[in-house]
Design a protein around this motif. Structure first.
Motif, mmCIF file in Angstrom:
data_model
loop_
_atom_site.group_PDB
_atom_site.id
_atom_site.type_symbol
_atom_site.label_atom_id
_atom_site.label_comp_id
_atom_site.label_asym_id
_atom_site.label_seq_id
_atom_site.Cartn_x
_atom_site.Cartn_y
_atom_site.Cartn_z
ATOM 1 N N LYS A 5 58.327 35.363 33.242
ATOM 2 C CA LYS A 5 57.815 34.248 34.038
ATOM 3 C C LYS A 5 57.071 34.787 35.251
ATOM 4 C CE LYS A 5 61.442 30.850 32.956
ATOM 5 N NZ LYS A 5 62.485 29.965 33.549
ATOM 6 N N LEU A 6 56.058 34.032 35.659
ATOM 7 C CA LEU A 6 55.390 34.280 36.932
ATOM 8 C C LEU A 6 55.692 33.119 37.860
ATOM 9 C CD1 LEU A 6 51.827 35.527 35.870
ATOM 10 C CD2 LEU A 6 53.874 36.882 36.339
ATOM 11 N N HIS A 7 55.918 33.427 39.147
ATOM 12 C CA HIS A 7 56.153 32.398 40.152
ATOM 13 C C HIS A 7 55.086 32.546 41.231
ATOM 14 C CE1 HIS A 7 60.088 31.566 38.356
ATOM 15 N NE2 HIS A 7 60.244 32.882 38.280
ATOM 16 N N ILE A 8 54.308 31.505 41.440
ATOM 17 C CA ILE A 8 53.283 31.528 42.482
ATOM 18 C C ILE A 8 53.306 30.217 43.254
ATOM 19 C CG2 ILE A 8 51.776 33.044 41.108
ATOM 20 C CD1 ILE A 8 49.928 30.522 40.842
ATOM 21 N N THR A 431 56.180 36.593 25.712
ATOM 22 C CA THR A 431 55.827 35.195 25.954
ATOM 23 C C THR A 431 55.884 34.945 27.456
ATOM 24 O OG1 THR A 431 56.689 34.458 23.826
ATOM 25 C CG2 THR A 431 56.400 32.795 25.506
ATOM 26 N N LEU A 432 54.770 34.564 28.015
ATOM 27 C CA LEU A 432 54.645 34.401 29.466
ATOM 28 C C LEU A 432 54.525 32.925 29.812
ATOM 29 C CD1 LEU A 432 54.098 35.648 32.322
ATOM 30 C CD2 LEU A 432 51.663 35.585 31.732
ATOM 31 N N SER A 475 46.762 31.504 24.576
ATOM 32 C CA SER A 475 47.269 30.909 25.819
ATOM 33 C C SER A 475 46.795 29.470 25.908
ATOM 34 C CB SER A 475 46.805 31.705 27.036
ATOM 35 O OG SER A 475 45.398 31.831 27.060
ATOM 36 N N SER A 476 47.570 28.663 26.646
ATOM 37 C CA SER A 476 47.236 27.239 26.782
ATOM 38 C C SER A 476 47.859 26.698 28.058
ATOM 39 C CB SER A 476 47.751 26.451 25.570
ATOM 40 O OG SER A 476 49.165 26.541 25.496
ATOM 41 N N ALA A 484 51.483 31.709 27.489
ATOM 42 C CA ALA A 484 50.618 32.727 26.883
ATOM 43 C C ALA A 484 51.467 33.728 26.130
ATOM 44 C CB ALA A 484 49.790 33.441 27.944
ATOM 45 N N VAL A 485 50.874 34.290 25.092
ATOM 46 C CA VAL A 485 51.477 35.402 24.384
ATOM 47 C C VAL A 485 50.656 36.646 24.708
ATOM 48 C CG1 VAL A 485 52.048 36.406 22.145
ATOM 49 C CG2 VAL A 485 52.361 33.944 22.532
ATOM 50 N N LEU A 486 51.321 37.627 25.298
ATOM 51 C CA LEU A 486 50.679 38.906 25.610
ATOM 52 C C LEU A 486 51.095 39.906 24.546
ATOM 53 C CD1 LEU A 486 51.401 39.024 29.469
ATOM 54 C CD2 LEU A 486 49.525 37.860 28.252
#
Length: 499
Positions: A5-8, A431-432, A475-476, A484-486
């Motif tokens: 996960k990204l947190h912004i 999976t992001l 990604s969507s 997104a799948v990286l």
């Protein structure tokens, strides 16, 4: 499949990206100049001998500044040798790289090239074998309009208008035992202070970069920065950082963990600068110029076999592979995450010598590392958001526990978003997810992926597109949530714009 996960938060910003963070470097070394940016008589060159194919690739990168003429080369360089009528310029033994420098291509030719390449000059002065007076004279030649000895000398050489160079390096790697004119930190700090003071007396608007330690692994690291800044803090604006990484052990997982070491290096130099600021009770903040960085090791065995005192030998010609491109992408992400203090950076170097661009007599092509440099330079300008990465970790010998995911989000000048991300896992996709509801109405415009099954895959003149980006990322955006799948061992750029 791994989860991350990204947190912004759009209001929590690291800082504005100084475009000069995407700079590069041309040194009089190997075929960087001769056969690289300059090849008179070639059908690929213009009437001044500048390689047009190379220039086009440089323009595509949108390189904002190029450091010149070195590097180690500058510590024995007499700039006067490189100006005036070419037939009168002396050839010199070049002691840094043990070659012959003909001086056919010099300061004014480089200034012409820089204009054509749509870039600015970061000029270095020789503080190895020369000093204050020479730096003053060079600045006068470059920046004063007319009416003085050296400005009129420039005009007599056919250059009516001054070059107006704003950014200057005070020597190069002056603690290196390989450096001509190596100094102690006190010797260098005093010389940098006096040289810088005189240069700013002549041109107060210029910015100056003092030499930091040559490498993070130098025994002088830390003490050097403190002692140098003690002497020249009030005069200089930046302190330099240099770092190269290698994979001699052929351990890809460890190699890709070097971005963690780079992050630590930057934080430590920031701390050293701020400690000196506190000691001096100064309101001035010293920022960082990471003006040499790259992967460098592929060519070192071949370089041991080069004959001394030849002209423009094939030197430091690393042929980069796919895993090198991943680390270069990570290094760019790392510098962006420190955009509040890293204001200048130079990928070393630009053409042929540990470079993203290679040439032959038939043409020029992009190395693997060209692509993360290109996309980050073009789409990474704006404001860096604090990007908190919640990722699984893996354990390394030299860098401890390292996240599989490196990522940074940039809110671009045009209002779009650019996410740069590297999945370092050699086995699994990631999976992001990221909550972007603060950016209402945004959608994924495209997802660029750089990946390859073979970590050692290379781009060559015969096969220049073996490693090349694809617009096939998965990604969507749904209800303000990015998914997104990286792919495993991949570099990614996800661009998001508002409908």
């Amino acid at each position: 499949m791994k989860q991350a996960k990204l947190h912004i938060d759009r209001h929590f910003q690291v800082g504005e990206v100084d475009k000069r963070i995407f700079g590069s470097f041309i040194e009089h070394l190997g075929r960087a100049v001769y056969g690289g940016i300059y090849q008179p008589g070639s059908p690929l060159s213009d009437k001044e001998g500048m390689r047009k194919d190379v220039m086009e690739l440089v323009r595509q990168l949108q390189v904002p500044v190029v450091r010149y003429p070195g590097g180690n080369f500058v510590s024995c360089f007499h700039w006067e040798d490189s100006v005036g009528p070419k037939e009168l310029r002396p050839a010199r033994p070049e002691l840094a790289w043990f070659a012959i420098e003909t001086n056919e291509f010099g300061l004014n030719e480089f200034a012409d090239w820089a204009k054509k390449a749509e870039t600015e000059i970061m000029m270095a002065v020789n503080l190895g074998t020369r000093g204050v007076d020479d730096a003053k004279n060079l600045l006068e030649y470059c920046n004063l309009p007319k009416g003085t000895y050296y400005s009129d000398l420039r005009r007599s050489h056919g250059v009516e208008q001054p070059h107006d160079i704003k950014l200057w390096c005070l020597g190069n790697e002056m603690d290196g035992p390989w450096e001509i004119g190596r100094k102690t930190p006190y010797e260098y700090g005093r010389l940098a202070a006096e040289t810088g003071r005189v240069m700013k007396m002549m041109c107060p608007e210029i910015e100056l970069v003092a030499c930091g330690s040559s490498l993070w692994t130098m025994p002088t690291f830390g003490v050097w920065e403190s002692d140098v800044l003690k002497e020249c803090y009030d005069v200089v604006d930046y302190i330099s950082m240099h770092q190269y990484y290698d994979n001699y052990d052929n351990d890809t997982a460890e190699f890709l963990a070097n971005s963690t070491a780079m992050d630590r290096f930057i934080s430590q130099v920031v701390s050293l600068c701020d400690a000196e600021q506190a000691k001096q009770r100064s309101s001035k903040k010293i920022n960082l110029s990471f003006d040499e960085w790259n992967v460098w090791y592929h060519s070192k065995e071949a370089d041991k076999k080069i004959e001394r005192w030849t002209k423009a030998p094939r030197q430091l010609e690393d042929i980069y592979n796919f895993e090198d491109a991943l680390l270069v992408g990570e290094m760019l992400i790392t510098m962006l995450r420190h955009a509040d203090r890293v204001k200048i950076a130079c990928l070393a170097q630009l053409v042929n010598v540990i470079a993203p661009i290679m040439t032959s007599d038939k043409g020029a092509w992009r190395q693997t590392i060209y692509y993360p440099y290109y996309y980050t330079s073009v789409y990474g300008r704006g404001r860096v958001l604090q990007t908190l990465v919640d990722s699984p970790l893996y354990t390394t010998k030299n860098n401890g526990d390292v996240p599989y995911l490196d990522a940074v989000m940039v809110e671009c000048d045009d209002g779009s978003l650019s996410l740069f991300a590297v999945n370092k896992s050699l086995e699994d996709d990631i999976t992001l997810s990221c909550d972007l509801r603060q950016y209402e109405g945004f959608r994924v415009e495209r997802h660029i992926v750089l990946d390859h099954d073979d970590m050692k895959a290379e781009n060559t003149e015969e096969h220049p597109d073996t490693v090349a980006p694809k617009s096939n990322g998965a990604s969507s955006m749904e209800n303000g949530h990015l998914s997104a799948v990286l792919k495993k061992h991949s570099w990614n750029m996800i661009r998001m714009t508002i409908d």
